[in-house]
Write a protein that holds these residues in place. Structure first.
Motif, PDB file in Angstrom:
ATOM      1  N   ARG A 256      54.496  83.860 -27.431  1.00 45.63           N
ATOM      2  CA  ARG A 256      53.651  84.772 -26.649  1.00 45.63           C
ATOM      3  C   ARG A 256      53.963  86.233 -27.000  1.00 45.63           C
ATOM      4  O   ARG A 256      53.036  87.047 -27.140  1.00 45.63           O
ATOM      5  CB  ARG A 256      53.899  84.530 -25.156  1.00 45.63           C
ATOM      6  CG  ARG A 256      53.075  85.433 -24.229  1.00 45.63           C
ATOM      7  CD  ARG A 256      51.590  85.128 -24.368  1.00 45.63           C
ATOM      8  NE  ARG A 256      50.779  85.980 -23.541  1.00 45.63           N
ATOM      9  CZ  ARG A 256      50.482  85.746 -22.256  1.00 45.63           C
ATOM     10  NH1 ARG A 256      50.953  84.668 -21.659  1.00 45.63           N
ATOM     11  NH2 ARG A 256      49.714  86.563 -21.579  1.00 45.63           N
ATOM     12  N   ALA A 257      55.231  86.545 -27.185  1.00 44.42           N
ATOM     13  CA  ALA A 257      55.589  87.928 -27.526  1.00 44.42           C
ATOM     14  C   ALA A 257      55.040  88.306 -28.895  1.00 44.42           C
ATOM     15  O   ALA A 257      54.469  89.399 -29.066  1.00 44.42           O
ATOM     16  CB  ALA A 257      57.114  88.089 -27.490  1.00 44.42           C
ATOM     17  N   VAL A 258      55.198  87.427 -29.882  1.00 41.34           N
ATOM     18  CA  VAL A 258      54.691  87.718 -31.227  1.00 41.34           C
ATOM     19  C   VAL A 258      53.169  87.829 -31.208  1.00 41.34           C
ATOM     20  O   VAL A 258      52.573  88.730 -31.831  1.00 41.34           O
ATOM     21  CB  VAL A 258      55.161  86.630 -32.213  1.00 41.34           C
ATOM     22  CG1 VAL A 258      54.505  86.832 -33.584  1.00 41.34           C
ATOM     23  CG2 VAL A 258      56.675  86.655 -32.349  1.00 41.34           C
ATOM     24  N   ALA A 259      52.509  86.918 -30.493  1.00 38.32           N
ATOM     25  CA  ALA A 259      51.047  86.951 -30.408  1.00 38.32           C
ATOM     26  C   ALA A 259      50.565  88.259 -29.785  1.00 38.32           C
ATOM     27  O   ALA A 259      49.572  88.853 -30.246  1.00 38.32           O
ATOM     28  CB  ALA A 259      50.550  85.759 -29.597  1.00 38.32           C
ATOM     29  N   ASN A 260      51.245  88.723 -28.742  1.00 36.40           N
ATOM     30  CA  ASN A 260      50.838  89.976 -28.114  1.00 36.40           C
ATOM     31  C   ASN A 260      50.980  91.158 -29.071  1.00 36.40           C
ATOM     32  O   ASN A 260      50.136  92.062 -29.083  1.00 36.40           O
ATOM     33  CB  ASN A 260      51.673  90.223 -26.861  1.00 36.40           C
ATOM     34  CG  ASN A 260      51.256  89.343 -25.695  1.00 36.40           C
ATOM     35  OD1 ASN A 260      50.328  88.549 -25.817  1.00 36.40           O
ATOM     36  ND2 ASN A 260      51.942  89.478 -24.571  1.00 36.40           N
ATOM     37  N   LEU A 261      52.039  91.165 -29.865  1.00 36.79           N
ATOM     38  CA  LEU A 261      52.199  92.244 -30.852  1.00 36.79           C
ATOM     39  C   LEU A 261      51.075  92.223 -31.884  1.00 36.79           C
ATOM     40  O   LEU A 261      50.515  93.271 -32.238  1.00 36.79           O
ATOM     41  CB  LEU A 261      53.552  92.117 -31.553  1.00 36.79           C
ATOM     42  CG  LEU A 261      54.801  92.482 -30.758  1.00 36.79           C
ATOM     43  CD1 LEU A 261      56.041  92.323 -31.629  1.00 36.79           C
ATOM     44  CD2 LEU A 261      54.720  93.906 -30.219  1.00 36.79           C
ATOM     45  N   LEU A 262      50.759  91.029 -32.381  1.00 38.71           N
ATOM     46  CA  LEU A 262      49.707  90.911 -33.392  1.00 38.71           C
ATOM     47  C   LEU A 262      48.343  91.287 -32.810  1.00 38.71           C
ATOM     48  O   LEU A 262      47.544  91.984 -33.461  1.00 38.71           O
ATOM     49  CB  LEU A 262      49.678  89.484 -33.940  1.00 38.71           C
ATOM     50  CG  LEU A 262      50.963  89.024 -34.664  1.00 38.71           C
ATOM     51  CD1 LEU A 262      50.838  87.555 -35.055  1.00 38.71           C
ATOM     52  CD2 LEU A 262      51.240  89.894 -35.876  1.00 38.71           C
ATOM     53  N   ASP A 263      48.044  90.809 -31.601  1.00 39.76           N
ATOM     54  CA  ASP A 263      46.762  91.143 -30.971  1.00 39.76           C
ATOM     55  C   ASP A 263      46.669  92.635 -30.697  1.00 39.76           C
ATOM     56  O   ASP A 263      45.595  93.244 -30.876  1.00 39.76           O
ATOM     57  CB  ASP A 263      46.599  90.361 -29.672  1.00 39.76           C
ATOM     58  CG  ASP A 263      46.399  88.868 -29.904  1.00 39.76           C
ATOM     59  OD1 ASP A 263      46.061  88.487 -31.043  1.00 39.76           O
ATOM     60  OD2 ASP A 263      46.602  88.082 -28.963  1.00 39.76           O
ATOM     61  N   ASN A 264      47.753  93.215 -30.256  1.00 37.82           N
ATOM     62  CA  ASN A 264      47.739  94.646 -29.961  1.00 37.82           C
ATOM     63  C   ASN A 264      47.498  95.463 -31.230  1.00 37.82           C
ATOM     64  O   ASN A 264      46.748  96.445 -31.227  1.00 37.82           O
ATOM     65  CB  ASN A 264      49.065  95.050 -29.319  1.00 37.82           C
ATOM     66  CG  ASN A 264      49.034  96.450 -28.747  1.00 37.82           C
ATOM     67  OD1 ASN A 264      48.456  96.696 -27.698  1.00 37.82           O
ATOM     68  ND2 ASN A 264      49.655  97.391 -29.450  1.00 37.82           N
ATOM     69  N   ALA A 265      48.137  95.048 -32.335  1.00 37.01           N
ATOM     70  CA  ALA A 265      47.937  95.756 -33.592  1.00 37.01           C
ATOM     71  C   ALA A 265      46.495  95.634 -34.078  1.00 37.01           C
ATOM     72  O   ALA A 265      45.899  96.612 -34.566  1.00 37.01           O
ATOM     73  CB  ALA A 265      48.897  95.211 -34.646  1.00 37.01           C
ATOM     74  N   ALA A 266      45.923  94.426 -33.935  1.00 40.83           N
ATOM     75  CA  ALA A 266      44.539  94.233 -34.365  1.00 40.83           C
ATOM     76  C   ALA A 266      43.570  95.015 -33.493  1.00 40.83           C
ATOM     77  O   ALA A 266      42.560  95.547 -33.976  1.00 40.83           O
ATOM     78  CB  ALA A 266      44.199  92.746 -34.344  1.00 40.83           C
ATOM     79  N   LYS A 267      43.857  95.087 -32.209  1.00 41.70           N
ATOM     80  CA  LYS A 267      42.952  95.773 -31.283  1.00 41.70           C
ATOM     81  C   LYS A 267      42.821  97.260 -31.624  1.00 41.70           C
ATOM     82  O   LYS A 267      41.746  97.852 -31.450  1.00 41.70           O
ATOM     83  CB  LYS A 267      43.463  95.597 -29.856  1.00 41.70           C
ATOM     84  CG  LYS A 267      42.563  96.210 -28.800  1.00 41.70           C
ATOM     85  CD  LYS A 267      42.924  95.724 -27.411  1.00 41.70           C
ATOM     86  CE  LYS A 267      44.310  96.123 -27.015  1.00 41.70           C
ATOM     87  NZ  LYS A 267      44.611  95.753 -25.605  1.00 41.70           N
ATOM     88  N   TYR A 268      43.892  97.857 -32.119  1.00 39.98           N
ATOM     89  CA  TYR A 268      43.861  99.289 -32.416  1.00 39.98           C
ATOM     90  C   TYR A 268      43.636  99.575 -33.898  1.00 39.98           C
ATOM     91  O   TYR A 268      43.708 100.735 -34.318  1.00 39.98           O
ATOM     92  CB  TYR A 268      45.170  99.935 -31.959  1.00 39.98           C
ATOM     93  CG  TYR A 268      45.308  99.964 -30.456  1.00 39.98           C
ATOM     94  CD1 TYR A 268      44.635 100.919 -29.690  1.00 39.98           C
ATOM     95  CD2 TYR A 268      46.069  99.014 -29.801  1.00 39.98           C
ATOM     96  CE1 TYR A 268      44.744 100.924 -28.314  1.00 39.98           C
ATOM     97  CE2 TYR A 268      46.189  99.019 -28.422  1.00 39.98           C
ATOM     98  CZ  TYR A 268      45.525  99.968 -27.684  1.00 39.98           C
ATOM     99  OH  TYR A 268      45.626  99.971 -26.309  1.00 39.98           O
ATOM    100  N   SER A 269      43.398  98.531 -34.690  1.00 39.88           N
ATOM    101  CA  SER A 269      43.123  98.736 -36.110  1.00 39.88           C
ATOM    102  C   SER A 269      41.628  98.961 -36.333  1.00 39.88           C
ATOM    103  O   SER A 269      40.794  98.383 -35.617  1.00 39.88           O
ATOM    104  CB  SER A 269      43.577  97.524 -36.933  1.00 39.88           C
ATOM    105  OG  SER A 269      44.990  97.393 -36.881  1.00 39.88           O
ATOM    106  N   PRO A 270      41.259  99.754 -37.296  1.00 43.22           N
ATOM    107  CA  PRO A 270      39.825  99.912 -37.604  1.00 43.22           C
ATOM    108  C   PRO A 270      39.278  98.646 -38.244  1.00 43.22           C
ATOM    109  O   PRO A 270      40.027  97.775 -38.704  1.00 43.22           O
ATOM    110  CB  PRO A 270      39.828 101.089 -38.589  1.00 43.22           C
ATOM    111  CG  PRO A 270      41.177 101.042 -39.232  1.00 43.22           C
ATOM    112  CD  PRO A 270      42.114 100.560 -38.170  1.00 43.22           C
ATOM    113  N   ALA A 271      37.981  98.505 -38.255  1.00 46.28           N
ATOM    114  CA  ALA A 271      37.358  97.322 -38.864  1.00 46.28           C
ATOM    115  C   ALA A 271      37.769  97.242 -40.324  1.00 46.28           C
ATOM    116  O   ALA A 271      37.687  98.219 -41.072  1.00 46.28           O
ATOM    117  CB  ALA A 271      35.840  97.417 -38.745  1.00 46.28           C
ATOM    118  N   GLY A 272      38.225  96.056 -40.725  1.00 44.20           N
ATOM    119  CA  GLY A 272      38.692  95.873 -42.092  1.00 44.20           C
ATOM    120  C   GLY A 272      40.098  96.396 -42.318  1.00 44.20           C
ATOM    121  O   GLY A 272      40.575  96.389 -43.458  1.00 44.20           O
ATOM    122  N   GLY A 273      40.772  96.847 -41.249  1.00 49.83           N
ATOM    123  CA  GLY A 273      42.119  97.388 -41.384  1.00 49.83           C
ATOM    124  C   GLY A 273      43.146  96.302 -41.653  1.00 49.83           C
ATOM    125  O   GLY A 273      42.893  95.110 -41.468  1.00 49.83           O
TER     126      GLY A 273
END
Length: 354
Positions: A256-273
């Motif tokens: 759950r901790a790793v998933a939250n980090l990955l989701d958080n990074a994707a949420k703030y990344s630009p499209a195609g980032g």
């Protein structure tokens, strides 16, 4: 001074004083009897025969020393017991303070109660441990109260929105397009509410159950979560570099901790980032190429329900990174966030290896 030495010295002092008192009393009584015997046998008027020769022979005629010595011995025992009682009372005074403090906490539920500690003996150590326990309980109680208050505040908005939309649907006179839009809003609100409740339940867990702790291949867990995140965020690319790493922990919580980090990074990344994930020596780094975190927001990113002004329009409960912080802390690790070189955010999660 250690308590056992204090009690030993107090007992020895009480015994010594008692023995000294008995000896002095016996000496005084004996001297008085000797003086009486010498004075008595020094006169011949009352006796027809001469007295025995010598003081010891004279004392042989004294037959009433028993009761004075018995009285002195009993007095010595009483004195020894009284001194021992006083010594024990003085030595165990901190125990009474500890008992009173525990009773006060149990009666008033006031976790701010503390015991004044002086010295370095066993009872002082016990008092320090008691204060440390109260510190932990006070922090836990404050954390629970804050979580309940924050959760009630955060739940109010989606519940109000759901109630409004459901009331609109119950009217039954909405145009078809509006009806579909409101229905989608209800489903979205329920999903948001479900995620929020799930996050609150996660945060309400104080520690990891010992029976669930096991050896975990962190590199395999990270690769699984990256695969899941890539499916959930198809517009974001992930690169992974992970060396074999074994840690002790609860697999579901670490996932759950790793998933939250990955989701958080994707949420703030630009499209195609691109989100770069690396695992080396028990240290997991997740780096995105988004706008980054402002210096004012950086100290608060792992706080509960904290959302930066620029992120309030994005989906989420504001609990994702707080859950990461709690999981890492319960596993004896650390987590931090910092601006990444060239832009974006770099999150570093470190766990004990082995």
């Amino acid at each position: 001074m250690k308590l056992r030495w204090r009690l030993a010295m107090a007992s020895a002092l009480a015994g010594a004083v008692s023995v000294i008192v008995v000896i002095v009393a016996a000496y005084v009584i004996t001297c008085r009897r000797v003086e009486w015997a010498m004075d008595h046998y020094g006169t011949y008027e009352s006796y027809g025969d001469p007295p025995p020769n010598g003081v010891l022979a004279a004392l042989a005629d004294v037959d009433d020393l028993g009761w004075p010595f018995l009285a002195v011995a009993l007095g010595g025992l009483v004195l020894s017991g009284a001194l021992g009682w006083l010594a024990a009372r003085a030595a165990l005074r901190p125990v009474n303070a500890l008992k009173d403090a525990a009773g006060r906490v149990a009666t008033t539920r006031d976790l701010t109660t503390r015991i004044d500690v002086t010295g370095d003996d066993e009872l002082s150590s016990l008092a320090r441990s008691f204060n440390a326990m109260l510190d932990a309980l006070e922090r836990s109680a404050k954390s629970q109260k804050r979580l309940v208050a924050d959760a009630s505040h955060e739940l109010r908005t989606p519940l109000t929105a759901l109630r409004t939309n459901i009331e609109l649907l119950m009217r039954g006179d909405l145009p078809q397009e509006v009806h579909k839009e409101v229905s989608r809003a209800v489903v979205s609100g329920l999903e948001e509410l479900t995620a929020l409740v799930s996050d609150v339940v996660e945060l309400a867990r104080d520690e990891e159950p010992a029976v669930l702790v096991e050896s975990v291949r962190l590199d395999e867990l990270v690769e699984r979560e990256v695969t899941r995140a890539a499916r959930h965020w198809p517009s974001t690319a992930y690169s992974v570099s992970a060396e074999p790493t074994v840690v002790r922990g609860v697999p579901d919580r670490l996932a759950r901790a790793v998933a939250n980090l990955l989701d958080n990074a994707a949420k703030y990344s630009p499209a195609g980032g691109l989100v770069e994930v690396s695992l080396r020596g028990g240290v997991l780094t997740v780096r995105d190429h988004g706008p980054g975190i402002s210096p004012d927001d950086l100290p608060h990113v792992f706080d509960r329900f904290y959302r930066a002004p620029s992120a309030r329009a994005l989906p989420g409960s504001g609990l994702g990174l707080a859950i990461v912080g709690q999981v890492v802390d319960s596993h004896g690790g650390s987590v931090s966030a910092a601006p990444a070189p060239g832009g974006g955010t770099l999150v570093r999660l470190a766990l004990p290896v082995g």
